[in-house]
Design a protein around this motif. Structure first.
Motif, short mmCIF file in Angstrom:
data_model
loop_
_atom_site.label_atom_id
_atom_site.label_comp_id
_atom_site.label_asym_id
_atom_site.label_seq_id
_atom_site.Cartn_x
_atom_site.Cartn_y
_atom_site.Cartn_z
N MET A 76 -12.45 48.95 15.72
CA MET A 76 -11.75 47.80 15.13
C MET A 76 -11.56 46.70 16.16
O MET A 76 -11.82 45.52 15.89
CB MET A 76 -10.38 48.24 14.59
N PHE A 77 -11.11 47.06 17.35
CA PHE A 77 -10.87 46.06 18.39
C PHE A 77 -12.16 45.38 18.81
O PHE A 77 -12.16 44.20 19.18
CB PHE A 77 -10.21 46.72 19.60
N ALA A 78 -13.27 46.10 18.78
CA ALA A 78 -14.55 45.51 19.19
C ALA A 78 -15.12 44.60 18.10
O ALA A 78 -15.71 43.55 18.41
CB ALA A 78 -15.55 46.62 19.51
N SER A 166 -9.03 42.90 26.16
CA SER A 166 -9.02 43.41 27.54
C SER A 166 -8.69 44.89 27.59
O SER A 166 -8.56 45.47 28.67
CB SER A 166 -7.99 42.64 28.39
N PHE A 167 -8.57 45.52 26.41
CA PHE A 167 -8.17 46.92 26.35
C PHE A 167 -9.39 47.84 26.36
O PHE A 167 -10.16 47.86 25.40
CB PHE A 167 -7.33 47.16 25.09
N PRO A 168 -9.59 48.62 27.43
CA PRO A 168 -10.75 49.53 27.49
C PRO A 168 -10.44 50.86 26.83
O PRO A 168 -10.18 51.86 27.49
CB PRO A 168 -10.96 49.69 29.00
N SER A 169 -10.46 50.89 25.51
CA SER A 169 -10.09 52.09 24.77
C SER A 169 -11.00 53.27 25.11
O SER A 169 -12.22 53.18 24.99
CB SER A 169 -10.16 51.80 23.26
N LEU A 170 -10.38 54.38 25.53
CA LEU A 170 -11.15 55.57 25.91
C LEU A 170 -10.73 56.81 25.12
O LEU A 170 -11.45 57.80 25.10
CB LEU A 170 -10.97 55.85 27.41
N SER A 171 -9.57 56.77 24.49
CA SER A 171 -9.05 57.94 23.79
C SER A 171 -9.84 58.24 22.53
O SER A 171 -10.47 57.36 21.93
CB SER A 171 -7.58 57.73 23.44
N ALA A 172 -9.76 59.52 22.11
CA ALA A 172 -10.50 59.93 20.92
C ALA A 172 -9.60 60.08 19.69
O ALA A 172 -10.02 59.79 18.58
CB ALA A 172 -11.21 61.26 21.19
N GLY A 173 -8.36 60.52 19.89
CA GLY A 173 -7.51 60.83 18.75
C GLY A 173 -6.20 60.08 18.75
O GLY A 173 -6.11 58.90 19.10
N PHE A 174 -5.11 60.80 18.38
CA PHE A 174 -3.80 60.17 18.23
C PHE A 174 -3.17 59.79 19.56
O PHE A 174 -2.14 59.12 19.58
CB PHE A 174 -2.85 61.11 17.47
N GLU A 175 -3.79 60.18 20.68
CA GLU A 175 -3.27 59.76 21.98
C GLU A 175 -3.56 58.30 22.27
O GLU A 175 -3.18 57.78 23.32
CB GLU A 175 -3.84 60.65 23.08
N ILE A 176 -4.22 57.60 21.34
CA ILE A 176 -4.57 56.20 21.54
C ILE A 176 -3.33 55.34 21.74
O ILE A 176 -3.33 54.39 22.54
CB ILE A 176 -5.40 55.67 20.34
N GLU A 177 -2.21 55.66 21.03
CA GLU A 177 -0.98 54.88 21.20
C GLU A 177 -0.44 54.98 22.63
O GLU A 177 0.08 54.02 23.18
CB GLU A 177 0.09 55.32 20.20
N ARG A 301 -7.23 42.49 34.78
CA ARG A 301 -6.29 41.37 34.72
C ARG A 301 -7.03 40.06 34.49
O ARG A 301 -6.59 39.20 33.73
CB ARG A 301 -5.49 41.31 36.03
N LEU A 302 -8.18 39.89 35.15
CA LEU A 302 -8.98 38.67 34.96
C LEU A 302 -9.52 38.60 33.54
O LEU A 302 -9.57 37.53 32.93
CB LEU A 302 -10.12 38.64 35.98
N ALA A 303 -9.96 39.76 32.99
CA ALA A 303 -10.42 39.78 31.60
C ALA A 303 -9.28 39.41 30.65
O ALA A 303 -9.48 38.70 29.65
CB ALA A 303 -10.97 41.15 31.26
N TYR A 304 -8.09 39.88 30.95
CA TYR A 304 -6.90 39.56 30.17
C TYR A 304 -6.57 38.07 30.23
O TYR A 304 -6.27 37.43 29.23
CB TYR A 304 -5.75 40.43 30.67
N LEU A 305 -6.65 37.49 31.42
CA LEU A 305 -6.31 36.07 31.60
C LEU A 305 -7.39 35.13 31.08
O LEU A 305 -7.18 33.92 31.05
CB LEU A 305 -6.06 35.80 33.09
#
Length: 313
Positions: A76-78, A166-177, A301-305
């Protein structure tokens, strides 16, 4: 709401798995609360009529084949391009009427994330095991990272564009939060929590969260993220334990040597020496990895800014 809010694109993101009984009410609630927003339902291999019901309710329906909420959030984020992202579950447990207030808080204070802190009057809405696990994991996160949120497992969140991209999502399940919370804490983003109502699931809808299985995975995720984000403290603590163990083993040897000039227990001496070497390796590994982490954090941080704050052009 301000002009900047009206001119901003708002996307409502609803990850779904077998929510035929609840998805229509969820979509209708967010369409009524945020009439200018686009509601996206991301189906995660549902075996019921979730897709048909969501599409009939007026949502834009897409699919993610990799199983797990983390995989859906990553997709979704991508894929979605918006200025503000409202994420909730598709089970009709979150209060859609609170969404405008969450979005307004994001704009008014130029925040990067607003968390919907769940408050429920219905006993069945929030099981006792989930309450205890949430409190325990929240406390663990606060101890490891110095600060935390009141409800780190809430799936009701509003994000700025610069948070999402800027969020590098790596989680697979409910630990995403948990990973989302740590990302905000590590980059020291401006965030807030807003109390929202939390409802019981409608009849026919079942929770996919395992109190013990997913709780263990979330705790493991916190420990893993601590190792990744705080390598000096993580490996330093291991090195300290090894060094203290070596010291305890070496004290009798030193006393014996001082009295007799002999070292009668060579295996113990060799073990103590090996532990000191391992402790030194842990310390230097932590120092090296800490330098790497600082460089990676600067890149994030640079990707975020690279993106403006909410409400700014």
């Amino acid at each position: 709401m301000r002009v900047t809010e009206h001119s901003s694109r708002i996307a409502v993101l609803l990850p779904c798995y077998n929510e035929e009984a609840a998805i229509a009410a969820t979509v209708a609630g967010f369409r009524a609360a945020l009439p200018d927003a686009t509601v996206y339902v991301y189906d995660n291999n549902s075996t019921d009529r979730t897709i048909e019901v969501a599409r009939a309710a007026g949502a834009v329906v897409r699919s993610e084949r990799i199983q797990g909420k983390g995989a859906v959030v990553r997709r979704m984020f991508a894929d979605i391009d918006a200025d503000v992202y409202v994420m909730a579950d598709g089970d009709a447990t979150y209060d859609a009427e609170a969404a405008p207030a969450l979005v307004a808080r994001l704009f008014d204070e130029q925040l990067d994330m607003v968390v919907g802190q769940r408050v429920s009057e219905a006993v069945l809405a929030y099981r006792r095991g989930h309450r205890f696990g949430n409190a325990m994991l929240t406390g663990m996160l606060a101890r490891l990272f110095g600060r935390s949120f009141t409800d780190i497992l809430s799936g009701y969140r509003v994000f700025s564009r610069r948070f999402v991209k800027s969020f590098p999502s790596l989680s697979a399940g409910f630990e995403i939060e948990t990973e989302i919370s740590v990302h905000a804490l590590e980059l020291r983003m401006p965030v807030a929590e807003v109390t929202t109502r939390y409802f019981a699931r409608p009849e026919g809808s079942a929770s996919k969260l395992s109190t013990y299985g997913d709780g263990f995975r979330i705790a493991r995720t916190i420990a893993t993220l601590y190792r990744i984000e705080r390598p000096l403290w993580f490996f330093g603590a291991i090195g300290l334990v090894l060094a203290l163990t070596a010291l305890i083993l070496a004290i009798p040897l030193v006393i014996t040597y001082a009295n007799t000039g002999l070292v009668p227990r060579f295996p113990t001496a060799i073990l103590a020496t090996g532990l000191v070497i391992l402790a030194s390796l842990c310390l230097f590994s932590g120092l090296i990895l800490d330098t790497v982490v600082r460089g990676r954090r600067e890149v994030r941080r640079l990707a975020y800014l690279a993106y403006p704050a909410p409400g700014r052009v």
